[in-house]
Motif scaffolding. Structure first.
Motif, PDB file in Angstrom:
ATOM      1  N   ALA A   1      -5.939   9.490  -3.764  1.00  0.00           N
ATOM      2  CA  ALA A   1      -4.746   8.656  -3.845  1.00  0.00           C
ATOM      3  C   ALA A   1      -3.708   9.243  -2.885  1.00  0.00           C
ATOM      4  CB  ALA A   1      -4.203   8.637  -5.266  1.00  0.00           C
ATOM      5  N   LEU A   2      -3.181   8.387  -2.018  1.00  0.00           N
ATOM      6  CA  LEU A   2      -2.163   8.771  -1.044  1.00  0.00           C
ATOM      7  C   LEU A   2      -0.842   8.139  -1.442  1.00  0.00           C
ATOM      8  CD1 LEU A   2      -1.141   9.783   1.784  1.00  0.00           C
ATOM      9  CD2 LEU A   2      -1.934   7.564   2.674  1.00  0.00           C
ATOM     10  N   ALA A   3       0.164   8.972  -1.678  1.00  0.00           N
ATOM     11  CA  ALA A   3       1.493   8.476  -2.038  1.00  0.00           C
ATOM     12  C   ALA A   3       2.445   8.696  -0.870  1.00  0.00           C
ATOM     13  CB  ALA A   3       2.019   9.195  -3.274  1.00  0.00           C
ATOM     14  N   THR A   4       3.192   7.633  -0.540  1.00  0.00           N
ATOM     15  CA  THR A   4       4.191   7.675   0.526  1.00  0.00           C
ATOM     16  C   THR A   4       5.453   7.012   0.017  1.00  0.00           C
ATOM     17  OG1 THR A   4       3.452   5.547   1.422  1.00  0.00           O
ATOM     18  CG2 THR A   4       2.414   7.533   2.343  1.00  0.00           C
ATOM     19  N   ALA A   5       6.510   7.065   0.823  1.00  0.00           N
ATOM     20  CA  ALA A   5       7.752   6.348   0.508  1.00  0.00           C
ATOM     21  C   ALA A   5       8.290   5.756   1.800  1.00  0.00           C
ATOM     22  CB  ALA A   5       8.778   7.275  -0.122  1.00  0.00           C
ATOM     23  N   ASN A   6       8.878   4.565   1.699  1.00  0.00           N
ATOM     24  CA  ASN A   6       9.444   3.945   2.889  1.00  0.00           C
ATOM     25  C   ASN A   6      10.861   4.462   3.141  1.00  0.00           C
ATOM     26  OD1 ASN A   6      11.197   2.514   1.193  1.00  0.00           O
ATOM     27  ND2 ASN A   6      10.056   0.596   1.348  1.00  0.00           N
ATOM     28  N   ALA A   7      11.534   3.911   4.137  1.00  0.00           N
ATOM     29  CA  ALA A   7      12.867   4.383   4.524  1.00  0.00           C
ATOM     30  C   ALA A   7      13.886   4.237   3.393  1.00  0.00           C
ATOM     31  CB  ALA A   7      13.347   3.635   5.765  1.00  0.00           C
ATOM     32  N   GLU A   8      13.669   3.280   2.491  1.00  0.00           N
ATOM     33  CA  GLU A   8      14.579   3.077   1.354  1.00  0.00           C
ATOM     34  C   GLU A   8      14.185   3.935   0.154  1.00  0.00           C
ATOM     35  OE1 GLU A   8      13.168   0.192   2.978  1.00  0.00           O
ATOM     36  OE2 GLU A   8      14.911   0.390   4.290  1.00  0.00           O
ATOM     37  N   GLY A   9      13.133   4.712   0.282  1.00  0.00           N
ATOM     38  CA  GLY A   9      12.687   5.557  -0.810  1.00  0.00           C
ATOM     39  C   GLY A   9      11.734   4.872  -1.773  1.00  0.00           C
ATOM     40  N   GLN A  10      11.324   3.620  -1.477  1.00  0.00           N
ATOM     41  CA  GLN A  10      10.399   2.897  -2.349  1.00  0.00           C
ATOM     42  C   GLN A  10       9.010   3.535  -2.240  1.00  0.00           C
ATOM     43  OE1 GLN A  10      10.906   0.299  -4.551  1.00  0.00           O
ATOM     44  NE2 GLN A  10       8.786   0.703  -5.107  1.00  0.00           N
ATOM     45  N   PRO A  11       8.479   4.065  -3.340  1.00  0.00           N
ATOM     46  CA  PRO A  11       7.161   4.706  -3.272  1.00  0.00           C
ATOM     47  C   PRO A  11       6.031   3.680  -3.257  1.00  0.00           C
ATOM     48  CG  PRO A  11       8.005   4.816  -5.502  1.00  0.00           C
ATOM     49  CD  PRO A  11       9.086   4.178  -4.667  1.00  0.00           C
ATOM     50  N   ALA A  12       4.911   4.100  -2.709  1.00  0.00           N
ATOM     51  CA  ALA A  12       3.682   3.301  -2.730  1.00  0.00           C
ATOM     52  C   ALA A  12       2.517   4.280  -2.806  1.00  0.00           C
ATOM     53  CB  ALA A  12       3.574   2.441  -1.475  1.00  0.00           C
ATOM     54  N   VAL A  13       1.474   3.867  -3.494  1.00  0.00           N
ATOM     55  CA  VAL A  13       0.276   4.702  -3.607  1.00  0.00           C
ATOM     56  C   VAL A  13      -0.940   3.818  -3.402  1.00  0.00           C
ATOM     57  CG1 VAL A  13       0.072   4.509  -6.122  1.00  0.00           C
ATOM     58  CG2 VAL A  13      -0.839   6.522  -4.958  1.00  0.00           C
ATOM     59  N   ARG A  14      -1.962   4.365  -2.735  1.00  0.00           N
ATOM     60  CA  ARG A  14      -3.196   3.646  -2.515  1.00  0.00           C
ATOM     61  C   ARG A  14      -4.311   4.658  -2.312  1.00  0.00           C
ATOM     62  NH1 ARG A  14       0.693   4.909   0.518  1.00  0.00           N
ATOM     63  NH2 ARG A  14       1.330   2.919   1.305  1.00  0.00           N
ATOM     64  N   MET A  15      -5.548   4.199  -2.437  1.00  0.00           N
ATOM     65  CA  MET A  15      -6.695   5.075  -2.242  1.00  0.00           C
ATOM     66  C   MET A  15      -7.100   5.056  -0.770  1.00  0.00           C
ATOM     67  SD  MET A  15      -7.092   6.259  -5.262  1.00  0.00           S
ATOM     68  CE  MET A  15      -8.592   7.203  -5.042  1.00  0.00           C
TER      69      MET A  15
END
Length: 192
Positions: free
Chosen positions: A28-42
């Protein structure tokens, strides 16, 4: 037990390859965009060494956009059959062209063609559109090697911390935390 987290990870991955029924390298890879909104995906881990953990993707995807805006990520490996997990946190960089080219060349031809056909993470009107695009790139690269698309590469997560979690009876889990200090790792335990 190993006191080097990369060696320990390698040992655990070998055990997972022997016991997990599907994709022991799934993470699982977790990132965040410029606004801090997190996202996770495999994603699939495609390499690791002392410099970090490598995965590959379309550089026009949402995950790539997130990593451009905030070049930090977290990874989570979960091996249910072993009752273990590994958490990695660190900074992210794009791999060099030679590394990306070598991995791309090792992929199946259909996977190579799909990298050209897909506008990853963008709206798709219908599956027929993707099939038509795959047919078009198949014709374009007929009788030749498929080059790596300019919008496709790898990312390396250079760890600043790695936590190894092992299931324990009565929720008394073992948690070993390795933290990078310069070129060295320090190790400690965490309460479960």
């Amino acid at each position: 037990m190993s006191t080097d987290p990369i060696t320990l990870f390698s040992e655990w991955l070998v055990e997972a390859e022997a016991s997990e029924p599907n994709d022991p390298n799934a993470v699982a890879l977790a990132t965040a965009n410029a606004e801090g909104q997190p996202a996770v995906r495999m994603v699939l881990l495609k390499g690791h060494d002392a410099t970090g953990f490598i995965f590959y993707t379309n550089q026009q995807s949402r995950k790539a956009d997130d990593l451009t805006a905030d070049p930090k990520a977290a990874l989570l490996f979960h091996w249910k059959s072993l009752r273990r997990q590994v958490r990695v946190e660190g900074s992210v960089s794009v791999v060099d062209d030679a590394t990306a080219d070598a991995y791309f060349a090792s992929r199946s031809r259909v996977s190579q063609l799909a990298a050209w056909a897909s506008d990853q993470s963008r709206p798709l009107p219908d599956h027929g559109t993707l099939s038509a695009r795959l047919q078009e790139v198949t014709r374009r690269f007929e009788d030749m090697d498929v080059p790596r698309p300019p919008h496709w590469s790898g990312y390396r997560v250079s760890p600043t911390s790695i936590e190894f979690w092992r299931d324990g009876a009565h929720r008394l889990h073992e948690r070993r935390l390795f933290t990078r200090e310069g070129d060295r790792w320090s190790e400690g335990l965490l309460y479960p």
